[in-house]
Design a protein around this motif. Structure first.
Motif, PDB file in Angstrom:
ATOM      1  N   GLY A 152      45.413  34.658  69.723  1.00 32.25           N
ATOM      2  CA  GLY A 152      45.801  35.556  68.814  1.00 32.25           C
ATOM      3  C   GLY A 152      46.618  34.012  67.190  1.00 32.25           C
ATOM      4  O   GLY A 152      46.047  34.316  66.651  1.00 32.25           O
ATOM      5  N   VAL A 153      46.477  32.938  68.320  1.00 32.64           N
ATOM      6  CA  VAL A 153      46.546  31.306  66.708  1.00 32.64           C
ATOM      7  C   VAL A 153      45.352  32.116  66.288  1.00 32.64           C
ATOM      8  O   VAL A 153      45.173  31.950  65.496  1.00 32.64           O
ATOM      9  N   LYS A 154      43.777  32.389  67.224  1.00 30.27           N
ATOM     10  CA  LYS A 154      42.957  32.352  66.654  1.00 30.27           C
ATOM     11  C   LYS A 154      42.529  32.899  65.621  1.00 30.27           C
ATOM     12  O   LYS A 154      41.157  33.009  64.291  1.00 30.27           O
ATOM     13  N   ASN A 155      43.182  34.402  66.041  1.00 27.70           N
ATOM     14  CA  ASN A 155      42.775  35.527  65.487  1.00 27.70           C
ATOM     15  C   ASN A 155      44.169  35.276  64.381  1.00 27.70           C
ATOM     16  O   ASN A 155      44.459  36.840  63.546  1.00 27.70           O
ATOM     17  N   ALA A 156      44.558  34.488  64.078  1.00 27.34           N
ATOM     18  CA  ALA A 156      46.299  35.078  63.078  1.00 27.34           C
ATOM     19  C   ALA A 156      45.978  35.649  62.078  1.00 27.34           C
ATOM     20  O   ALA A 156      46.519  36.609  61.151  1.00 27.34           O
ATOM     21  N   HIS A 189      51.144  22.780  69.868  1.00 28.80           N
ATOM     22  CA  HIS A 189      51.616  23.564  70.040  1.00 28.80           C
ATOM     23  C   HIS A 189      52.627  23.830  68.532  1.00 28.80           C
ATOM     24  O   HIS A 189      52.193  24.418  67.984  1.00 28.80           O
ATOM     25  N   GLU A 190      52.960  22.276  67.829  1.00 26.40           N
ATOM     26  CA  GLU A 190      53.424  22.442  66.324  1.00 26.40           C
ATOM     27  C   GLU A 190      52.292  22.810  65.961  1.00 26.40           C
ATOM     28  O   GLU A 190      52.167  23.293  64.810  1.00 26.40           O
ATOM     29  N   VAL A 191      50.809  22.131  66.106  1.00 23.43           N
ATOM     30  CA  VAL A 191      49.486  22.287  65.149  1.00 23.43           C
ATOM     31  C   VAL A 191      49.930  23.929  65.265  1.00 23.43           C
ATOM     32  O   VAL A 191      48.853  24.751  64.174  1.00 23.43           O
ATOM     33  N   ALA A 192      49.857  24.457  66.611  1.00 27.14           N
ATOM     34  CA  ALA A 192      49.650  25.834  66.700  1.00 27.14           C
ATOM     35  C   ALA A 192      50.232  27.160  65.662  1.00 27.14           C
ATOM     36  O   ALA A 192      50.108  27.952  65.225  1.00 27.14           O
ATOM     37  N   CYS A 193      51.970  26.423  65.793  1.00 24.98           N
ATOM     38  CA  CYS A 193      52.158  27.444  65.152  1.00 24.98           C
ATOM     39  C   CYS A 193      51.733  26.941  63.677  1.00 24.98           C
ATOM     40  O   CYS A 193      52.286  27.994  62.893  1.00 24.98           O
ATOM     41  N   SER A 194      51.784  25.923  63.386  1.00 31.07           N
ATOM     42  CA  SER A 194      51.816  25.473  61.856  1.00 31.07           C
ATOM     43  C   SER A 194      50.043  26.564  61.281  1.00 31.07           C
ATOM     44  O   SER A 194      49.812  27.124  60.068  1.00 31.07           O
ATOM     45  N   CYS A 200      49.365  33.366  57.690  1.00 31.93           N
ATOM     46  CA  CYS A 200      50.429  34.275  57.098  1.00 31.93           C
ATOM     47  C   CYS A 200      50.345  34.144  55.322  1.00 31.93           C
ATOM     48  O   CYS A 200      50.725  35.056  54.678  1.00 31.93           O
ATOM     49  N   GLN A 201      50.783  32.361  54.742  1.00 30.73           N
ATOM     50  CA  GLN A 201      51.121  32.783  53.225  1.00 30.73           C
ATOM     51  C   GLN A 201      49.848  32.985  53.025  1.00 30.73           C
ATOM     52  O   GLN A 201      49.939  33.731  52.116  1.00 30.73           O
TER      53      GLN A 201
END
Length: 278
Positions: A152-156, A189-194, A200-201
């Motif tokens: 999901g992160v990869k395709n965010a 984990h923090e990098v993925a969230c960022s 999104c931005q």
């Protein structure tokens, strides 16, 4: 529940508010009523991992004033799960484990009436004023999709770009499991969230995240996340009970033992018909 004439959730998000929500998993209607008295920005009913059933979900939404929006984290990305949550009066759905744009489009489709989607018309609450509800629903209903895996992160960015996705909500726990960092929310984990937040931005899509404490919720608000969790029922009750129990035990150890009361006060039971109780 959704008031078609005053869709609170959409209004709050459109005007730029960051929502601090109370997350409820225990399936208690009474606890939902108590949570609503605290006047949170919104309430989330967790059907995916919580104890909610169809009737209790509907009842819980009914006890929350219409100016406090209720979202439901549905059990799965399916028309039935999404339709039932919206028919119960939810103003938004949070759809778990979305990993691709195709899955995101499926969630949006299930939340919209034809011709924009495939949501079936019905439900007890919508039928109370169905014409107005249908006219308002496609604009008022908020669709949040959860990114909570490495895929999901990869395709965010592709997910955030899907028309009709109002918010990407990061599921931090499952994301840690997927990344192999659980139980530690480390730098990976923090990098993925960022990365999700930045995606999104870039697509002008709102981003929210699950937070496990008030301090974390405040920190994420400062970083531009638009929906965070200020409290959840399991933590509030668990910590409250533990604090009360440990506090009572600590005081008992610190205080001298009290003398036992004399018989007849609440020690030995009084006689009954001239005979002692067995």
């Amino acid at each position: 529940m959704l008031d078609p004439h005053r869709p609170t959730l959409r209004y709050r998000l459109d005007k730029g508010d960051t929502l601090g929500v109370i997350w409820l998993a225990l399936g208690s209607v009474a606890l939902t009523e108590i949570a609503a008295r605290a006047r949170p920005d919104a309430i989330v009913l967790d059907v995916q991992h919580g104890l909610w059933e169809r009737a209790s979900m509907e009842a819980a939404i009914g006890v929350v004033p219409s100016d406090i929006p209720v979202l439901v984290r549905v059990a799965e990305n399916s028309p039935v799960a999404i339709g039932q949550a919206l028919d119960a009066g939810a103003e938004g759905v949070i759809v778990p484990l979305v990993e691709t744009a195709k899955q995101a489009r499926r969630a949006v489709d299930a939340a919209r009436y034809p011709p924009r989607g495939s949501r079936s018309g019905g439900g007890i609450r919508p039928l109370g004023d169905f014409v107005d509800y249908v006219h308002a629903a496609d604009r008022a209903i908020v669709v949040c999709v959860m990114v909570e895996t490495a895929k999901g992160v990869k395709n965010a960015r592709d997910i955030a770009a899907v028309e009709g996705v109002d918010m990407v909500f990061i599921g931090t726990g499952d994301l840690a499991l997927s990344l192999g960092t659980f139980p530690n929310f480390d730098a990976r984990h923090e990098v993925a969230c960022s990365k999700v937040h930045a995606a999104c931005q870039a697509e002008y899509t709102l981003c929210g995240t699950f937070t496990g404490s008030l301090d974390a919720a405040r920190a994420k608000r400062e970083r531009g996340y638009r929906m965070v969790v200020t409290a959840n029922d399991m933590d509030v009750l668990g910590k409250g009970f533990a604090q009360a129990t440990s506090g009572f035990a600590a005081r008992e150890k610190a205080a001298p033992a009290a003398a036992l009361p004399p018989d007849g006060v609440y020690g030995a039971p009084p006689a009954l018909n001239g005979e002692a109780r067995p």
